[in-house]
Design an enzyme around this catalytic site. Sequence first.
Site, PDB file in Angstrom:
ATOM      1  N   ARG A 194       0.850  -1.187   0.000  1.00  0.00           N
ATOM      2  CA  ARG A 194       0.000   0.000   0.000  1.00  0.00           C
ATOM      3  C   ARG A 194       0.882   1.232   0.000  1.00  0.00           C
ATOM      4  NH1 ARG A 194      -4.506  -2.015   4.462  1.00  0.00           N
ATOM      5  NH2 ARG A 194      -4.982  -3.938   3.342  1.00  0.00           N
ATOM      6  N   HIS A 207     -10.671 -15.059   5.513  1.00  0.00           N
ATOM      7  CA  HIS A 207     -12.049 -14.707   5.158  1.00  0.00           C
ATOM      8  C   HIS A 207     -12.954 -15.882   5.482  1.00  0.00           C
ATOM      9  CE1 HIS A 207      -9.548 -11.886   2.854  1.00  0.00           C
ATOM     10  NE2 HIS A 207     -10.505 -11.041   3.196  1.00  0.00           N
ATOM     11  N   ASP A 229      -4.224 -12.831   7.288  1.00  0.00           N
ATOM     12  CA  ASP A 229      -5.545 -12.527   6.756  1.00  0.00           C
ATOM     13  C   ASP A 229      -6.385 -13.801   6.670  1.00  0.00           C
ATOM     14  OD1 ASP A 229      -7.449 -10.875   5.752  1.00  0.00           O
ATOM     15  OD2 ASP A 229      -6.481 -10.508   3.832  1.00  0.00           O
TER      16      ASP A 229
END
Length: 649
Positions: free
Chosen positions: A370, A392, A390
């Site tokens: 980023r 999900h 991370d």
Amino acid sequence: MESIIRITFPDGSVREYNKGITSYEVARSISPGLAADVFAATVNGELWDLARPVQGDATLRLHKWDDPEAKHAFWHSSAHLMAEALESLWPGTKFGIGPAVENGFYYDVDPGEGKVITDSDLPLIEDKMKELAARNSPIIRTEVSKKEAMELFTAKGDEYKTELISELEDGTITLYRQGNFTDLCRGPHLPNTSSIKAIKVLSLAGAYWRGDEKRKMMTRIYGITFPKQKLLDEYMVMIEEARKRDHRRIGKDLELFAFSPRVGMGLPLWLPKGADMKQRLIDFMTKVLKERGYTMVSTPHIGNVDLYKTSGHFEKYGADSFRPITTPQEGEVFMLKPMNCPHHCEIFNATPHSYRELPVRMAEFGTVYRYEQSGELHGLTRVRSFTQDDAHHFCRPDQLKEEFKSIIDLVQYIFKIAGFSEFTAQISLRDPNNHEKYIGSDENWEKAEQAIIEAAGEKNLATTIAIGEAAFYGPKLDFMVRDAIGRKWQLGTIQVDYNLPERFGLEYTGSDNQKHQPVMIHRAIFGSMERFVAVLIENTAGRFPVWLTPDQAVILPISEKFNEYAKTVLNILNNSDIRTLIDDRNEKIGKKIRDNELKRIPYLLVIGEKEVGAGTVSVRKQGEGDRGVMKPEEFITLVKGDINREIGN
RNA sequence: GCCGAUGUAGCUCAGGGGUAGAGCACUUCCUUGGUAAGGAAGGGGUCAUGAGUUCAACUCUCAUCAUCGGCUCCA
């Protein structure tokens, strides 16, 4: 006559006073010592000046220094004192706002065209403040009409104050004056500047007027004050100690990570010991995730720009990202991945799903890129390339709350292991007045926000609510931990998302044999490996738990004669997976102990003639001292016991 | 990105328009020792980078890069 009023104290006792008595006088009636120690009062639940007359029966709480209310009033008055000093030193200075903050206060000022306040001015301001405080000026509250307030500050040419006044409601405006200085202020304040005994003007910074980067940059001056010099001295020592825990300093000292301008700003380089530790965290987390029904996936570091157009990220952030990557193929464009979720959505899409197999919990230690603004970069806590832990969760709507709660459990488990006993949980909702910032329907947003609030409530999690802090695609629950100097950093985050499943056309087959859309939860526990390690360093001052630390033990031979035996012990320990070094430098034992204590190695093993004879090691625990003599096997048991206590089995 | 500051040896820092300094670390030698600094000698710097002013710049000016404290931002 109605001139007698009844004051009720927190302990339930009641005393009678003449109408119009001030809280300060009440305190003095109890004891002069108390009067000297109180700085503010809560009257009928409202925070008041000590000097404000009480006109009827009331409940009263007096605030001594240890109460946040007292500090607030003290520092707020100190901000006014600093403003008075600034006006006296540089007439024509224009004033913005000057509030008390968690540690001290600041004032935002505009010194006027051509004038710059610099670091060398800070002692001047400090001296002037001391001089003014010693004048014993009473701080006087007056209520004024909006018109009067406007006239006063227009005459002074204080355009920032008049802007503030124009937004206030008539009848609620109060001024506070001490000496020649009058400020627009809600209060409350100290009765008198003389309680401000110890003063430190700390630093200068720029700050946009009203936090708006399109408006003028004011000069923000930070300071802190105390009622006693001793308290200021203690505070300065504490700040100095905190600086020693700075992860950037310890990271360098312990050779954990580095930065190189040649590689690029904000791009961390993990040195061998740091990389080793990071990998250990990853391995530990992987084991925990597998126990909890996660499956690991792996995705590339780039993705086609269309992926991010589908997700909506390109539209929101494309302009502020690393520039797109082009290829020899005309019109083909890739981007460094700024997040893993779109890739994970496509993994979900790669196979058909039945309602029976939900929830799918998909995890990846995914490195993302980023383009953070240059001024925002900060050690390992804010970088341009970082690895998220991370995951999900794709679940049915009826599973959402349970999934969410299970993640709260996981965060609490990991934070406990990391020793983060004091963290804050923040529910970040959207700003309902700013629709452009977000994607998705109102209905989905409301469902998502409700799910988070309910799940946090059912887990009895103490939360704060932050309006307008949501991600653009959904609300979230963030877990923050403080660094050495009290700044809060978000580590864990749990985010509910109805939008990406829609955009990516995710679906599963329900028991009704129809297609349904799953709900998605984004979550990270560490947040990122980089930030987690940084906060862990600052919270432990580099004294990592035994299971995690790069080197667990160091063998210190008293002289070179014992190097052979040291190697024998080293072999025994390394064969039992105790990460061990030998310090065989030609130095005295005291020196070796000092150096290795400073490296924060948990166990120092001294060996000399006695140990060689007995086949033992003399164990010294870092920071604690001698633990006595034992066989290497006993030492191994000791270390394994530590690790077991720290992370179980 | 914005405001302010900083950049001298691996680290922490002093210095100052005229050939670069200390402590620690490092290397070698002496010392072979018992729970937080043994002794001596030595090596090590394009004073962040680039331009300008000057007889002379590490020092003064400007720009660039990086770092620090904030602000803004933080998928």
